[in-house]
Design a protein around this motif. Structure first.
Motif, PDB file in Angstrom:
ATOM      1  N   VAL A   1      -4.299   7.902  -8.834  1.00  0.00           N
ATOM      2  CA  VAL A   1      -5.309   7.053  -8.170  1.00  0.00           C
ATOM      3  C   VAL A   1      -4.643   5.987  -7.312  1.00  0.00           C
ATOM      4  CG1 VAL A   1      -7.255   5.488  -8.514  1.00  0.00           C
ATOM      5  CG2 VAL A   1      -6.961   7.450 -10.033  1.00  0.00           C
ATOM      6  N   LEU A   2      -3.688   5.256  -7.899  1.00  0.00           N
ATOM      7  CA  LEU A   2      -2.995   4.209  -7.147  1.00  0.00           C
ATOM      8  C   LEU A   2      -2.178   4.821  -6.012  1.00  0.00           C
ATOM      9  CD1 LEU A   2      -2.385   1.183  -6.955  1.00  0.00           C
ATOM     10  CD2 LEU A   2      -0.453   1.535  -8.506  1.00  0.00           C
ATOM     11  N   GLY A   3      -1.526   5.964  -6.289  1.00  0.00           N
ATOM     12  CA  GLY A   3      -0.712   6.608  -5.270  1.00  0.00           C
ATOM     13  C   GLY A   3      -1.529   7.066  -4.072  1.00  0.00           C
ATOM     14  N   LEU A   4      -2.656   7.738  -4.325  1.00  0.00           N
ATOM     15  CA  LEU A   4      -3.520   8.186  -3.226  1.00  0.00           C
ATOM     16  C   LEU A   4      -4.075   7.005  -2.439  1.00  0.00           C
ATOM     17  CD1 LEU A   4      -5.543  11.139  -4.817  1.00  0.00           C
ATOM     18  CD2 LEU A   4      -3.906  11.280  -2.930  1.00  0.00           C
ATOM     19  N   SER A   5      -4.459   5.950  -3.154  1.00  0.00           N
ATOM     20  CA  SER A   5      -5.006   4.764  -2.480  1.00  0.00           C
ATOM     21  C   SER A   5      -3.977   4.130  -1.559  1.00  0.00           C
ATOM     22  CB  SER A   5      -5.467   3.739  -3.525  1.00  0.00           C
ATOM     23  OG  SER A   5      -6.472   4.272  -4.356  1.00  0.00           O
ATOM     24  N   ILE A   6      -2.755   3.952  -2.079  1.00  0.00           N
ATOM     25  CA  ILE A   6      -1.686   3.337  -1.276  1.00  0.00           C
ATOM     26  C   ILE A   6      -1.289   4.246  -0.115  1.00  0.00           C
ATOM     27  CG2 ILE A   6       0.733   2.620  -1.325  1.00  0.00           C
ATOM     28  CD1 ILE A   6       0.281   1.628  -4.176  1.00  0.00           C
ATOM     29  N   LEU A   7      -1.220   5.556  -0.369  1.00  0.00           N
ATOM     30  CA  LEU A   7      -0.837   6.504   0.684  1.00  0.00           C
ATOM     31  C   LEU A   7      -1.859   6.531   1.814  1.00  0.00           C
ATOM     32  CD1 LEU A   7       0.718   8.862   1.941  1.00  0.00           C
ATOM     33  CD2 LEU A   7      -0.481  10.406   0.368  1.00  0.00           C
ATOM     34  N   LEU A   8      -3.125   6.772   1.491  1.00  0.00           N
ATOM     35  CA  LEU A   8      -4.149   6.901   2.532  1.00  0.00           C
ATOM     36  C   LEU A   8      -4.456   5.568   3.200  1.00  0.00           C
ATOM     37  CD1 LEU A   8      -6.526   9.478   0.802  1.00  0.00           C
ATOM     38  CD2 LEU A   8      -4.739   9.877   2.500  1.00  0.00           C
ATOM     39  N   GLY A   9      -4.408   4.479   2.411  1.00  0.00           N
ATOM     40  CA  GLY A   9      -4.582   3.162   3.018  1.00  0.00           C
ATOM     41  C   GLY A   9      -3.402   2.825   3.922  1.00  0.00           C
ATOM     42  N   GLY A  10      -2.198   3.228   3.483  1.00  0.00           N
ATOM     43  CA  GLY A  10      -0.995   2.943   4.261  1.00  0.00           C
ATOM     44  C   GLY A  10      -0.885   3.751   5.538  1.00  0.00           C
ATOM     45  N   LEU A  11      -1.499   4.934   5.567  1.00  0.00           N
ATOM     46  CA  LEU A  11      -1.492   5.732   6.795  1.00  0.00           C
ATOM     47  C   LEU A  11      -2.358   5.088   7.873  1.00  0.00           C
ATOM     48  CD1 LEU A  11      -1.724   9.366   5.341  1.00  0.00           C
ATOM     49  CD2 LEU A  11       0.265   8.264   6.398  1.00  0.00           C
ATOM     50  N   LYS A  12      -3.344   4.310   7.438  1.00  0.00           N
ATOM     51  CA  LYS A  12      -4.248   3.647   8.383  1.00  0.00           C
ATOM     52  C   LYS A  12      -3.747   2.248   8.750  1.00  0.00           C
ATOM     53  CE  LYS A  12      -9.198   2.882   9.119  1.00  0.00           C
ATOM     54  NZ  LYS A  12     -10.554   2.995   8.523  1.00  0.00           N
TER      55      LYS A  12
ATOM     56  N   ASP B   1       5.488  -6.906  -5.683  1.00  0.00           N
ATOM     57  CA  ASP B   1       5.572  -7.870  -4.580  1.00  0.00           C
ATOM     58  C   ASP B   1       4.235  -8.117  -3.892  1.00  0.00           C
ATOM     59  OD1 ASP B   1       5.326  -5.421  -3.415  1.00  0.00           O
ATOM     60  OD2 ASP B   1       6.974  -5.661  -1.985  1.00  0.00           O
ATOM     61  N   GLY B   2       3.171  -7.420  -4.332  1.00  0.00           N
ATOM     62  CA  GLY B   2       1.866  -7.620  -3.718  1.00  0.00           C
ATOM     63  C   GLY B   2       1.739  -7.021  -2.332  1.00  0.00           C
ATOM     64  N   ARG B   3       2.683  -6.140  -1.956  1.00  0.00           N
ATOM     65  CA  ARG B   3       2.655  -5.469  -0.662  1.00  0.00           C
ATOM     66  C   ARG B   3       2.812  -3.971  -0.869  1.00  0.00           C
ATOM     67  NH1 ARG B   3       4.018  -9.027   3.689  1.00  0.00           N
ATOM     68  NH2 ARG B   3       4.404 -11.133   2.938  1.00  0.00           N
ATOM     69  N   THR B   4       2.109  -3.169  -0.102  1.00  0.00           N
ATOM     70  CA  THR B   4       2.201  -1.714  -0.252  1.00  0.00           C
ATOM     71  C   THR B   4       2.302  -1.030   1.110  1.00  0.00           C
ATOM     72  OG1 THR B   4      -0.211  -1.405  -0.206  1.00  0.00           O
ATOM     73  CG2 THR B   4       0.799  -1.755  -2.358  1.00  0.00           C
ATOM     74  N   ASN B   5       2.913   0.157   1.126  1.00  0.00           N
ATOM     75  CA  ASN B   5       2.964   0.995   2.322  1.00  0.00           C
ATOM     76  C   ASN B   5       2.832   2.445   1.892  1.00  0.00           C
ATOM     77  OD1 ASN B   5       5.790   2.077   1.804  1.00  0.00           O
ATOM     78  ND2 ASN B   5       6.239  -0.126   1.985  1.00  0.00           N
ATOM     79  N   TRP B   6       2.625   3.346   2.860  1.00  0.00           N
ATOM     80  CA  TRP B   6       2.307   4.736   2.527  1.00  0.00           C
ATOM     81  C   TRP B   6       3.410   5.422   1.738  1.00  0.00           C
ATOM     82  CZ3 TRP B   6       5.421   8.729   3.997  1.00  0.00           C
ATOM     83  CH2 TRP B   6       6.283   8.536   5.086  1.00  0.00           C
ATOM     84  N   TYR B   7       4.686   5.051   1.985  1.00  0.00           N
ATOM     85  CA  TYR B   7       5.789   5.728   1.303  1.00  0.00           C
ATOM     86  C   TYR B   7       5.785   5.440  -0.200  1.00  0.00           C
ATOM     87  CZ  TYR B   7      10.454   7.434   0.217  1.00  0.00           C
ATOM     88  OH  TYR B   7      11.505   8.125  -0.335  1.00  0.00           O
ATOM     89  N   GLU B   8       5.388   4.233  -0.580  1.00  0.00           N
ATOM     90  CA  GLU B   8       5.287   3.915  -2.010  1.00  0.00           C
ATOM     91  C   GLU B   8       4.215   4.767  -2.679  1.00  0.00           C
ATOM     92  OE1 GLU B   8       6.725  -0.759  -2.191  1.00  0.00           O
ATOM     93  OE2 GLU B   8       4.645  -0.312  -1.630  1.00  0.00           O
ATOM     94  N   GLY B   9       3.153   5.055  -1.939  1.00  0.00           N
ATOM     95  CA  GLY B   9       2.120   5.941  -2.462  1.00  0.00           C
ATOM     96  C   GLY B   9       2.661   7.336  -2.710  1.00  0.00           C
ATOM     97  N   VAL B  10       3.500   7.817  -1.779  1.00  0.00           N
ATOM     98  CA  VAL B  10       4.114   9.142  -1.934  1.00  0.00           C
ATOM     99  C   VAL B  10       4.973   9.183  -3.184  1.00  0.00           C
ATOM    100  CG1 VAL B  10       5.813  10.740  -0.943  1.00  0.00           C
ATOM    101  CG2 VAL B  10       4.081   9.698   0.525  1.00  0.00           C
ATOM    102  N   LEU B  11       5.745   8.133  -3.441  1.00  0.00           N
ATOM    103  CA  LEU B  11       6.615   8.084  -4.621  1.00  0.00           C
ATOM    104  C   LEU B  11       5.812   8.185  -5.911  1.00  0.00           C
ATOM    105  CD1 LEU B  11       9.163   5.297  -3.571  1.00  0.00           C
ATOM    106  CD2 LEU B  11       9.465   7.780  -3.478  1.00  0.00           C
ATOM    107  N   LEU B  12       4.697   7.473  -5.973  1.00  0.00           N
ATOM    108  CA  LEU B  12       3.851   7.520  -7.174  1.00  0.00           C
ATOM    109  C   LEU B  12       3.316   8.930  -7.401  1.00  0.00           C
ATOM    110  CD1 LEU B  12       1.818   4.197  -6.768  1.00  0.00           C
ATOM    111  CD2 LEU B  12       3.599   4.657  -8.450  1.00  0.00           C
ATOM    112  N   ILE B  13       2.861   9.576  -6.329  1.00  0.00           N
ATOM    113  CA  ILE B  13       2.321  10.933  -6.451  1.00  0.00           C
ATOM    114  C   ILE B  13       3.411  11.916  -6.870  1.00  0.00           C
ATOM    115  CG2 ILE B  13       1.248  12.836  -5.175  1.00  0.00           C
ATOM    116  CD1 ILE B  13      -0.157  10.687  -3.464  1.00  0.00           C
ATOM    117  N   MET B  14       4.622  11.726  -6.368  1.00  0.00           N
ATOM    118  CA  MET B  14       5.738  12.601  -6.741  1.00  0.00           C
ATOM    119  C   MET B  14       6.035  12.514  -8.238  1.00  0.00           C
ATOM    120  SD  MET B  14       8.453  12.291  -3.595  1.00  0.00           S
ATOM    121  CE  MET B  14       8.192  13.186  -2.052  1.00  0.00           C
TER     122      MET B  14
END
Length: 352
Positions: free
Chosen positions: A104-115, A327-340
């Motif tokens: 859930v967190l990974g998909l949210s960070i990934l898709l939010g980070g792509l935008k 750190d309270g900051r997220t980007n799409w690559y961190e989402g990918v790591l969680l999903i992996m």
């Protein structure tokens, strides 16, 4: 999707799922129909949560979604406890925790980070969430280590399980007081771009009603789908551990998946994090302990001892989620790591 078509699909798939269940259709057909129905119902819950969050604020809205989303899992687990399927319950709880922290967190960070190139949420909230996640791991890890001791009798096992359950529930209640009352301002998402000009889909009263209605629908469809799992797992050769930790957990978390991702894509990552991490904390600190107490009411106390495999999965998930969110900051690559990491655990559970 046009709202008219969405609600038409929602009513149709919910009705087909109900008919399939009560008319005893083929289990595989029931599974597919119920899985599609879950997607529509989860979308409905996501829309209702987003509307409620507009009136209640992102943190309270996220908390409400985590709570209502976990209602289905709690109901399913109570039925499993009544049938004394304790191993399946623990596997589903494990799956719910790692599913929220990684998928859930990974998909949210990934898709939010792509935008959005980078999204931010309250750093202090991230610190407190990390500490609470570690507390949850300690609460689940200590009984598993001590109960294997030869000095522990069956009575001591039950007492330790009940004592830890009570302490975890107290910790969760105090966290709600701390985060929602005494330190509410400090932990609010004032740093977020929350799209304040956006109008909610429904009025406050209608939003709350739809949130309750969607929760009830999620509970029904989830239960109907779970009834097909034994035959479905036997047909495709899936283990009880994999079914509990991944299939049941994904079904139970469908509501959070939808709502968290939708909010993240609207640059409301604070609410998405609150849903994903908040839901995991609620499972570990409240739902699991409550199920221990519920099992006692049924006359056979379920211990709080998780297997080494389950504890490893939970520990790994907490470690990577803490690293990503600290750190309270997220980007799409961190989402990918969680999903992996989630995929790695999925493969391992499938092969057990």
């Amino acid at each position: 999707m046009n709202q008219k078509w969405f609600f038409s699909g929602l009513i149709l798939m919910f009705a087909l799922s109900a008919i399939g269940h009560y008319a005893h259709w083929d289990n595989t057909v029931q599974f597919i129909i119920s899985a599609i129905a879950i997607i529509f119902v989860a979308g409905f819950l996501g829309k209702a949560t987003e509307s409620v969050a507009h009136y209640a604020g992102q943190r309270l809205g996220g908390f409400l979604n985590a709570t209502f989303g976990n209602a289905a899992e709690l109901i399913i687990a109570i039925f499993l406890i009544k049938a004394q399927q304790f191993d399946m319950v623990k596997a589903s709880l494990t799956g719910a925790i790692i599913g929220n922290l990684l998928l859930v967190l990974g998909l949210s960070i990934l898709l939010g980070g792509l935008k959005y190139k980078e999204q931010q949420f309250n750093g202090r909230l991230a610190d407190h969430n990390s500490t609470l996640m570690i507390m949850a791991v300690i609460g689940l890890f200590v009984p598993a280590v001590f109960i294997v001791s030869e000095k522990f009798s069956f009575e001591k096992d039950q007492f330790l399980s009940l004592a830890v359950a009570g302490i975890l529930i107290l910790a969760y209640i105090l966290w709600l007081v701390f985060s929602m009352v005494t330190h509410k301002d400090m932990l609010s998402d004032v740093v977020m771009n929350a799209d304040h000009g956006e109008e909610p889909a429904w009025s406050k009263g209608k939003s709350i009603f739809f949130l309750l209605l969607a929760t009830v629908m999620v509970a029904f469809v989830s239960e109907w789908l779970v009834h097909t799992l034994d035959a479905f797992s036997a047909k495709f050769g899936l283990s009880e551990l994999f079914i509990g930790a991944f299939v049941i957990a994904i079904v139970g978390n469908a509501a959070e998946h939808s709502a968290a991702v939708m909010l993240a894509m609207k640059n409301k990552i604070g609410a998405a994090v609150e849903i994903a991490i908040g839901s995991s904390l609620q499972i570990a600190l409240f739902v699991a302990p409550v199920l221990i107490l519920v099992s006692t009411l049924f006359g056979n106390t379920m211990d709080i001892v998780f297997t080494p495999i389950e504890l490893t999965a939970i520990g790994v998930s907490v470690f990577i989620a803490k690293s990503v969110s600290r750190d309270g900051r997220t980007n799409w690559y961190e989402g990918v790591l969680l999903i992996m990491v989630y995929v790695i655990l999925g493969i391992a559970f499938y092969l057990v």
